[in-house]
Every structure is written in structure tokens, then in C-alpha cells.
Design an enzyme around this catalytic site. Structure first.
Site, mmCIF file in Angstrom:
data_model
loop_
_atom_site.group_PDB
_atom_site.id
_atom_site.type_symbol
_atom_site.label_atom_id
_atom_site.label_comp_id
_atom_site.label_asym_id
_atom_site.label_seq_id
_atom_site.Cartn_x
_atom_site.Cartn_y
_atom_site.Cartn_z
ATOM 1 C CG ASP A 70 0.807 -2.881 -0.224
ATOM 2 O OD1 ASP A 70 0.559 -1.738 0.191
ATOM 3 O OD2 ASP A 70 1.290 -3.108 -1.358
ATOM 4 C CD GLU A 96 3.115 0.878 2.373
ATOM 5 O OE1 GLU A 96 4.029 0.083 2.688
ATOM 6 O OE2 GLU A 96 2.994 1.358 1.242
ATOM 7 C CG ASP A 154 0.401 -5.291 -5.119
ATOM 8 O OD1 ASP A 154 -0.096 -4.179 -4.968
ATOM 9 O OD2 ASP A 154 0.711 -5.764 -6.234
#
Lengths: 173, 173
Positions: free
Chosen positions: B7, B68, B141
Site C-alpha cells: 500500500d 494498490e 496501512d
């Protein structure tokens, strides 16, 4: 001071190397673009970009790096690719221990033409004149990279003075 | 298949490693975040991020990478930093010869919760259940990185089949 200017991009990443000091016309060392294959995976294109940039750094041994700051404006997908390319360019410079400075498009236009709203043709024309070239460098990304490099040479000292002043002011608090 | 999910971010970059195959519950290998100093130059933060991620790749030897995909939404400056971090993450994977796949936030939410509009708490709860953990991984996260890794495991095979079909169709033209 020898400076590399980078106009980040995946399809064409402009690269320009100039030599100069504040208040004097800089000299062209080299200019070109690093291309990566359209349609290839983004990660592989970033890898190809890194390899291309490393060759430029190896060959021309710049002492500082100027990169055009990416803004999200129109085409969001391509802006994200450009920002990823910018990250790879900044990393390539930082890994060599070089100071990496980002300049906004209007800072570059203002530094080179005197107007923050100059168009691409005006920027290319001024870069051509400043560096004493016979013709404007092509493609446009290459001319942009030279404009960034010239900006870095001229603003570099000012930026460093500003940073030093901020650091000094912080120390006094 | 051992997969690393990332992420991307400069302040906190979530990292999650899972092992699994399509249709079976994956197993947690490791989860955490790579932090870089706020206020430091962006280029130095990207360098610190690269070093942190290389340690994760070295220690856990993932075979594939899921990242992502960054979208420009609200805070433009931070989105650009995140996109630059994403470029460094993709580069780190590609440099090791690993396939790097980007997943949109809604693809990740849909893969993990069944709904592309699930909120962060729902994603964290489902990740906790899928991996059989005692508690949701923190910070958010880290949980997001695990969700990306799970998505990569489950979508990986489908993505490859799709890519193969597209390549075959192109070959027929």
C-alpha cells in the site's frame, strides 16, 4: 556546476545536462530523451527508465538534479504514470548522493522566459537562445528538460540560501 | 505462491506478505510498514523507502507483487508523493524480475469483502478473518497491504489468464 534536468515521463522522459553558475549563461552538455515501450507493463517501463537514466548519470556525472514537479490536471492515468516516473528519477539521483530539487512548471517558465504562463514554444525559443543553440532541441520533452536544467542552475543557489535561512530560523526558535 | 502486497506511501508504506493459491484461504507470513521521515526531502524519502522495501523482499522472497493503484482524489500533493512511492515500489519488484500487478482500491475491496464500496473497517475485519488472525493488523496501512496481497493471490491467476487471452486475440488479428 553541472546539472541534469529531467522532464519525467514513461513514453518520453526528457533529459538535459547543462553547466553553469548563477547569473551567467549556462552551456549545453547533452540533451535527449529516454523512451520506454508503450504497452509494456508499467513496472517494466519504470525499470527501463531507471536503466536509461543511470546511463545518463554515468556518462555525464551531474552534480545536482532538477525535476519538473508533476501536477494532476487533465489525463489522470497518464499523470499517475508520470508521477511514478518522477519517483524513479528522484530515486536515481538520491541514490548517487545528489541533491534533487523539484520545480513547478510555472517556476521553470518564469526562470527561463520571465513569465510563469509562457507557452512551450516560448520556452523552447528562450532555451535555444540562452544556450546559444542553432535550433530548438527536439522533441519538446528534451527542450523542457533543458529549461529545467537551466532553472536548476539559476535557482539552485537561491534555493540553497533559502533552505539555509529556514534552517537558521528554526535553530533560533 | 508467496505474494507481497504494498500500500504505497511515503509516511507509512504498508507491506504484507501472504502465501496461498486461488480458492484457498491464504496464510499470513509477515506484515508491517516502512516509514520515512516526514519533513525530509522527497528524494531522500524515496531512497529510504527503497531501502526498506528491499529488506522486505530480501527477507521474505516473494514470487509476485501486488500494489494498490493510486488515484488522484482529494489531497493532490500527497497523491503525487504516493504515486512516486508507488513507482519506487514497482521498480523494486521489477528489478528482481517479479511480476508487478496494480489493483484499484475497489478491486481490493471487492476481492476481500465482496463489495467494491466496503469501508476500511470492513476490509480490516475480513482480512483478519480470511487470515485467521486474533486481531486486525495495525496500522490501517498494514491491514490494507494484506488485503492487497490477498487480492493478488486470488486475482493473480485470473489476471494471467486474461492477459494470455488478450495476447492470443492480438496474435489472431
Amino acid at each position: 556546476m553541472r546539472v541534469i534536468g529531467i522532464d519525467p515521463g514513461l513514453t518520453r522522459c526528457g533529459v538535459g545536462v547543462v553547466e553553469g553558475t548563477v547569473g551567467r549563461p549556462p552551456r549545453l552538455v547533452a540533451v535527449g530523451v529516454v523512451r520506454t515501450p508503450v504497452g509494456e507493463d508499467v513496472a517494466l517501463r519504470l525499470l527501463a527508465l531507471e536503466r536509461g537514466l543511470v546511463e545518463w548519470f554515468d556518462e555525464y556525472q551531474p552534480e545536482a538534479v532538477g525535476i519538473e514537479r508533476v501536477f494532476a490536471q487533465h489525463n489522470l492515468a497518464s499523470v499517475m504514470d508520470t508521477a511514478q516516473a518522477s519517483g524513479v528519477a528522484a530515486l536515481t539521483g538520491a541514490r548517487r548522493g545528489l541533491r534533487v530539487t523539484f520545480h513547478t512548471p510555472s517556476e521553470v517558465k518564469a526562470a527561463v522566459t520571465g513569465s510563469g504562463s509562457a507557452d512551450k514554444a516560448q520556452v523552447a525559443a528562450m532555451v535555444t537562445r540562452i544556450l546559444g543553440l542553432d535550433a530548438a532541441p527536439k522533441p519538446a520533452d528534451a527542450a523542457d528538460a533543458l529549461a529545467i536544467a537551466v532553472t536548476q542552475v539559476w535557482r539552485g543557489a537561491a534555493t540553497n540560501r533559502y533552505a539555509a535561512a529556514v534552517a537558521a530560523a528554526k535553530g533560533k526558535r
